[in-house]
Design a protein around this motif. Structure first.
Motif, PDB file in Angstrom:
ATOM      1  N   ALA A 142      66.511  51.562   3.401  1.00 50.85           N
ATOM      2  CA  ALA A 142      66.142  51.509   4.818  1.00 50.85           C
ATOM      3  C   ALA A 142      65.754  52.882   5.351  1.00 50.85           C
ATOM      4  N   LYS A 143      66.124  53.943   4.622  1.00 53.49           N
ATOM      5  CA  LYS A 143      65.809  55.308   5.032  1.00 53.49           C
ATOM      6  C   LYS A 143      65.275  56.085   3.830  1.00 53.49           C
ATOM      7  N   PRO A 144      64.147  55.657   3.281  1.00 49.32           N
ATOM      8  CA  PRO A 144      63.634  56.291   2.058  1.00 49.32           C
ATOM      9  C   PRO A 144      63.204  57.734   2.297  1.00 49.32           C
ATOM     10  N   VAL A 145      63.222  58.520   1.225  1.00 52.73           N
ATOM     11  CA  VAL A 145      62.819  59.920   1.298  1.00 52.73           C
ATOM     12  C   VAL A 145      61.299  59.990   1.472  1.00 52.73           C
ATOM     13  N   PRO A 146      60.803  60.651   2.524  1.00 55.73           N
ATOM     14  CA  PRO A 146      59.347  60.777   2.694  1.00 55.73           C
ATOM     15  C   PRO A 146      58.742  61.728   1.679  1.00 55.73           C
ATOM     16  N   PHE A 147      57.450  61.576   1.408  1.00 60.56           N
ATOM     17  CA  PHE A 147      56.817  62.450   0.413  1.00 60.56           C
ATOM     18  C   PHE A 147      56.069  63.611   1.057  1.00 60.56           C
ATOM     19  N   VAL A 148      55.866  63.568   2.371  1.00 57.59           N
ATOM     20  CA  VAL A 148      55.319  64.716   3.100  1.00 57.59           C
ATOM     21  C   VAL A 148      56.089  64.877   4.404  1.00 57.59           C
ATOM     22  N   ASN A 149      56.022  66.064   4.973  1.00 55.76           N
ATOM     23  CA  ASN A 149      56.763  66.336   6.204  1.00 55.76           C
ATOM     24  C   ASN A 149      55.871  66.343   7.432  1.00 55.76           C
ATOM     25  N   PHE A 150      54.741  65.631   7.336  1.00 55.45           N
ATOM     26  CA  PHE A 150      53.853  65.504   8.481  1.00 55.45           C
ATOM     27  C   PHE A 150      53.334  64.075   8.523  1.00 55.45           C
ATOM     28  N   VAL A 205      63.074  68.514   2.569  1.00 55.85           N
ATOM     29  CA  VAL A 205      64.077  67.552   2.102  1.00 55.85           C
ATOM     30  C   VAL A 205      65.391  68.223   1.728  1.00 55.85           C
ATOM     31  N   ALA A 206      65.472  69.532   1.886  1.00 53.92           N
ATOM     32  CA  ALA A 206      66.658  70.265   1.442  1.00 53.92           C
ATOM     33  C   ALA A 206      67.928  69.791   2.138  1.00 53.92           C
ATOM     34  N   SER A 207      67.804  69.366   3.394  1.00 51.14           N
ATOM     35  CA  SER A 207      68.992  68.962   4.149  1.00 51.14           C
ATOM     36  C   SER A 207      69.358  67.498   3.954  1.00 51.14           C
ATOM     37  N   ARG A 208      68.555  66.750   3.206  1.00 51.45           N
ATOM     38  CA  ARG A 208      68.862  65.333   2.981  1.00 51.45           C
ATOM     39  C   ARG A 208      69.970  65.202   1.943  1.00 51.45           C
ATOM     40  N   THR A 209      70.875  64.294   2.208  1.00 52.56           N
ATOM     41  CA  THR A 209      71.995  64.089   1.287  1.00 52.56           C
ATOM     42  C   THR A 209      71.624  63.172   0.132  1.00 52.56           C
ATOM     43  N   ASP A 210      70.409  62.605   0.146  1.00 49.18           N
ATOM     44  CA  ASP A 210      69.986  61.714  -0.935  1.00 49.18           C
ATOM     45  C   ASP A 210      68.977  62.383  -1.859  1.00 49.18           C
ATOM     46  N   VAL A 211      69.000  63.718  -1.895  1.00 46.95           N
ATOM     47  CA  VAL A 211      68.148  64.487  -2.804  1.00 46.95           C
ATOM     48  C   VAL A 211      69.013  65.534  -3.496  1.00 46.95           C
ATOM     49  N   LEU A 212      68.966  65.552  -4.837  1.00 47.20           N
ATOM     50  CA  LEU A 212      69.676  66.578  -5.600  1.00 47.20           C
ATOM     51  C   LEU A 212      68.721  67.728  -5.896  1.00 47.20           C
ATOM     52  N   THR A 213      69.223  68.948  -5.740  1.00 49.59           N
ATOM     53  CA  THR A 213      68.393  70.133  -5.953  1.00 49.59           C
ATOM     54  C   THR A 213      69.075  71.083  -6.933  1.00 49.59           C
ATOM     55  N   GLY A 216      60.161  87.024 -10.242  1.00 48.13           N
ATOM     56  CA  GLY A 216      60.561  87.095  -8.837  1.00 48.13           C
ATOM     57  C   GLY A 216      60.634  85.739  -8.173  1.00 48.13           C
ATOM     58  N   HIS A 217      60.043  84.708  -8.794  1.00 51.81           N
ATOM     59  CA  HIS A 217      60.120  83.336  -8.293  1.00 51.81           C
ATOM     60  C   HIS A 217      61.348  82.651  -8.910  1.00 51.81           C
ATOM     61  N   ARG A 218      61.579  81.422  -8.518  1.00 54.60           N
ATOM     62  CA  ARG A 218      62.591  80.570  -9.135  1.00 54.60           C
ATOM     63  C   ARG A 218      61.934  79.253  -9.537  1.00 54.60           C
ATOM     64  N   ILE A 219      62.530  78.589 -10.533  1.00 54.04           N
ATOM     65  CA  ILE A 219      62.119  77.242 -10.905  1.00 54.04           C
ATOM     66  C   ILE A 219      63.129  76.274 -10.306  1.00 54.04           C
ATOM     67  N   MET A 220      62.633  75.236  -9.667  1.00 54.05           N
ATOM     68  CA  MET A 220      63.494  74.253  -9.023  1.00 54.05           C
ATOM     69  C   MET A 220      63.178  72.851  -9.538  1.00 54.05           C
ATOM     70  N   VAL A 221      64.189  72.008  -9.600  1.00 51.41           N
ATOM     71  CA  VAL A 221      64.031  70.589  -9.903  1.00 51.41           C
ATOM     72  C   VAL A 221      64.744  69.792  -8.816  1.00 51.41           C
ATOM     73  N   GLN A 222      64.055  68.815  -8.262  1.00 46.33           N
ATOM     74  CA  GLN A 222      64.673  67.888  -7.313  1.00 46.33           C
ATOM     75  C   GLN A 222      64.647  66.480  -7.892  1.00 46.33           C
ATOM     76  N   ILE A 223      65.712  65.732  -7.616  1.00 43.97           N
ATOM     77  CA  ILE A 223      65.826  64.351  -8.085  1.00 43.97           C
ATOM     78  C   ILE A 223      66.218  63.478  -6.897  1.00 43.97           C
ATOM     79  N   GLN A 224      65.547  62.352  -6.759  1.00 47.38           N
ATOM     80  CA  GLN A 224      65.810  61.414  -5.666  1.00 47.38           C
ATOM     81  C   GLN A 224      65.470  60.008  -6.150  1.00 47.38           C
TER      82      GLN A 224
END
Length: 646
Positions: free
Chosen positions: A434-442, A459-467, A585-593
């Motif tokens: 009922a509250k799916p994770v959106p794919f864009v923020n606009f 999506v960093a503040s969403r509790t249904d996304v692992l970072t 100087g960058h970081r590599i990130m993985v998100q799972i949802q």
């Protein structure tokens, strides 16, 4: 594209519709096609008697002979009428000036051609009678007719096309006519269920397909294009709101007003059944005898996978021919009309589109259709994002690339080191359809092309996304080839999606995008009102690659299986290739949802037939991702050493 927000579908239409070509940016001084070419229109009979409408533009200079350059399209060869001319004929203005006999053809069942249109018409390997026709036989018969009836040809032909015309290029070059010397399938659909337009990882690409089939409807024929296209009325500019309110795939189909036949084909064939297997062109790429230059874009939101699947199939089936792959930092068809200097706020540092058109595509056709020099193209000509340089490789992926795994750890850590024993060897979240994770923020109706590099900080503040993310990199890390998640998971439901995103995290002091700088005329002027917030590129989380995977297909795309609630199972899949350097100087990130909406349809998280799912089937589920020894979840990728780049 006209500097307005449009979906991927619009690009497909623009590429196919000749009457709109003038809207693109010219590469040089304006060239008057009508002054240099004479247009003819023919209805060419195929072996089964069906006539295909074909527009032919012949150079007025008859002092020499010219090769044919063919484009076959389902989007119409408009404008119609021998006194109505396209404003550009070839893949770039260089072709128009160099001189070719340009041929545009409406494929079977579309616009002014006769016959029945079949979505991705299956190839017939063994043709037993004249009624056994496919796109290969249609091109063969077309070339036969052209050679005999169009004077001043040099007995050579080439074919090219982007998106659906890219598929027709691929399908038509099989069982090659002896006169066909070169083909360039660009963004071709190759296996619709496995990574192209229809399904990714078994998840339905809902927003893009609905946008496409709201205008790509069944046709009578012959039929001219409508004078005015009436776009589908979403009733809101917010696609997230529209699709969530629609509720189910069944309800969406009803909104197409009785013209949902093609949509229903895509929706209800939701496993890898005979419908899709027959349309997998990679199973039929034998007997190709022309040079092939397959083109794709790293940020093609429609047909990213198709070029790789086709390239590898030809490598397997057709040894001895020239077979090369070109991939640049482009959206769907972006190499045809865009500069390719940036995508959204992500910069590529140069006019990559012009470089490709002048130094890769034009020399390819000139060499094979006119014998003008040697294009000197490598097996793989690929743009490396991050460093923003072109690379040339003798194979793809590069043979020197070494498979390494980025492992998930507790506390959001990502590392090339495997995990050791941890007190809590999993992370969990609650996924709510009922509250799916959106794919864009606009707000967007369809699928904005920029999403392929969109900032993921929202999506960093969403509790249904692992970072998970690495420490700050002390040296460059270059990934070249497919990216393959290997996850150990469990769910309290009986089905679940696992959406994985690979992200480049910029350093805090990263320079601002030039797009966000004040206009020159505004610099130094006093501020007269409160301005908009400044967009900060420091810490930007650029999506490099993201793909969904529908968990019920973890063992087979043909036979889905339910999850046993709470049981730990392995979910492994492959995402499309990348060629990206994560800079020092960058970081590599993985998100799972477990949702990515409305890019993909929602998984009810109950094991049901999703095309027929009711709202009551959609339930919350607790999803766990494990990362301890023996259940070490991670992302496998091909890492290439900097010294081995060319």
């Amino acid at each position: 594209m006209l500097r307005r927000r449009v979906g991927m579908v619009a690009m497909s239409l623009l590429i196919g519709a000749g009457s709109l070509l003038a809207q693109g940016k010219a590469d040089g001084p304006e060239f008057d096609v009508k002054e240099h070419y004479t247009k003819y229109e023919y209805r060419i009979a195929m072996r089964d008697g069906v006539r295909l409408f074909t527009a032919v533009y012949v150079p007025k200079d008859d002092s020499k002979s010219y090769p044919f350059l063919i484009n076959r399209t389902p989007y119409s060869v408009a404008p119609y009428g021998v006194d109505q001319y396209r404003t550009q004929l070839g893949p770039s203005p260089d072709f128009d000036k160099a001189g070719y006999i340009f041929v545009y053809q409406d494929v079977r069942g579309r616009f002014m051609s006769e016959g029945k249109f079949v979505e991705m018409r299956p190839h017939i390997d063994t043709k037993k009678s004249k009624s056994d026709v496919d796109d290969s036989s249609d091109l063969y018969d077309t070339i036969e007719w052209l050679l005999k009836n169009v004077p001043n040809n040099n007995s050579r032909a080439g074919i090219w096309g982007i998106s659906y015309p890219g598929f027709f290029t691929s399908a038509s070059m099989i069982d090659t006519h002896p006169a066909l010397k070169a083909a360039s399938p660009q963004a071709p659909m190759t296996d619709l269920f496995k990574g192209d337009d229809a399904y990714h990882g078994g998840a339905f690409m809902m927003a893009a397909n609905f946008g496409f089939y709201s205008f790509f409807r069944p046709q009578g024929n012959p039929e001219l294009p409508p004078k005015v296209r009436v776009p589908f009325d979403y009733g809101t500019p917010d696609g997230y709101e529209f699709f969530l309110k629609a509720g189910t795939l069944e309800n969406l189909g009803k909104l197409l007003g009785g013209q949902e036949e093609l949509w229903l084909d895509q929706v209800h064939h939701d496993t890898y059944d005979e419908y899709w297997k027959a349309r997998n062109l990679a199973a039929h790429t034998k007997n190709i005898h022309c040079a092939v230059l397959t083109v794709g874009g790293w940020f093609d939101a429609e047909d990213l996978q198709g070029p790789f699947t086709l390239f590898h199939a030809i490598e397997r089936d057709d040894p001895g021919i020239f077979n090369a792959l070109v991939v640049g930092p482009w959206v769907h068809g972006g190499w045809y009309r865009y500069d390719g200097n940036h995508l959204g706020r992500v910069s590529f540092g140069a006019n990559t589109g012009d470089y490709y058109r002048k130094n890769i595509l034009f020399p390819f056709f000139e060499a094979y259709l006119k014998g003008n020099g040697d294009a000197k193209l490598p097996k793989a000509y690929v743009f490396e994002t991050g460093t923003n340089v072109w690379r040339q490789y003798a194979s793809w992926p590069p043979k020197s690339a070494e498979a390494k795994t980025l492992y998930l750890h507790a506390n959001g850590v990502l590392s090339f080191e495997p995990p050791k024993q941890e007190a809590t060897a999993y992370d969990e979240y609650v996924s709510d359809p009922a509250k799916p994770v959106p794919f864009v923020n606009f707000v967007a109706q369809a699928v904005p092309q920029e999403y392929m590099v969109s900032d993921q900080r929202f999506v960093a503040s969403r509790t249904d996304v692992l970072t998970y993310q690495t420490e700050v990199l002390q040296e460059d890390v270059t990934i070249a080839g497919p990216v393959s998640p290997k996850l150990f998971v469990s769910t309290t439901g009986t089905d679940s999606d696992w959406d994985v995103k690979l992200i480049d995290v910029y350093p805090p002091d990263y320079p601002q995008s030039k797009l966000d700088e004040p206009r020159p005329e505004e610099k130094g002027k006093p501020q007269t009102d409160v301005g908009v917030p400044v967009f900060t590129m420091g810490g930007y989380e650029q999506l490099v690659r993201g793909e969904p995977f529908r968990g019920k297909f973890r063992n087979s795309f043909e036979k889905p299986e339910a999850f046993t609630p709470g049981k730990v199972e392995e979910v492994s899949f492959s995402m499309s290739d990348v060629n990206h350097t994560f800079r020092r100087g960058h970081r590599i990130m993985v998100q799972i949802q477990s949702s990515w909406f409305p890019l993909t349809d929602r998984n009810p998280q109950t094991f049901v037939n999703i095309p027929d799912a009711k709202l009551s089937d959609f339930v919350k589920a607790t999803e766990r991702v494990y990362h301890g020894p023996g259940q070490a979840s991670g992302i496998e990728a091909n890492v290439i050493a900097p010294v081995e780049k060319k």
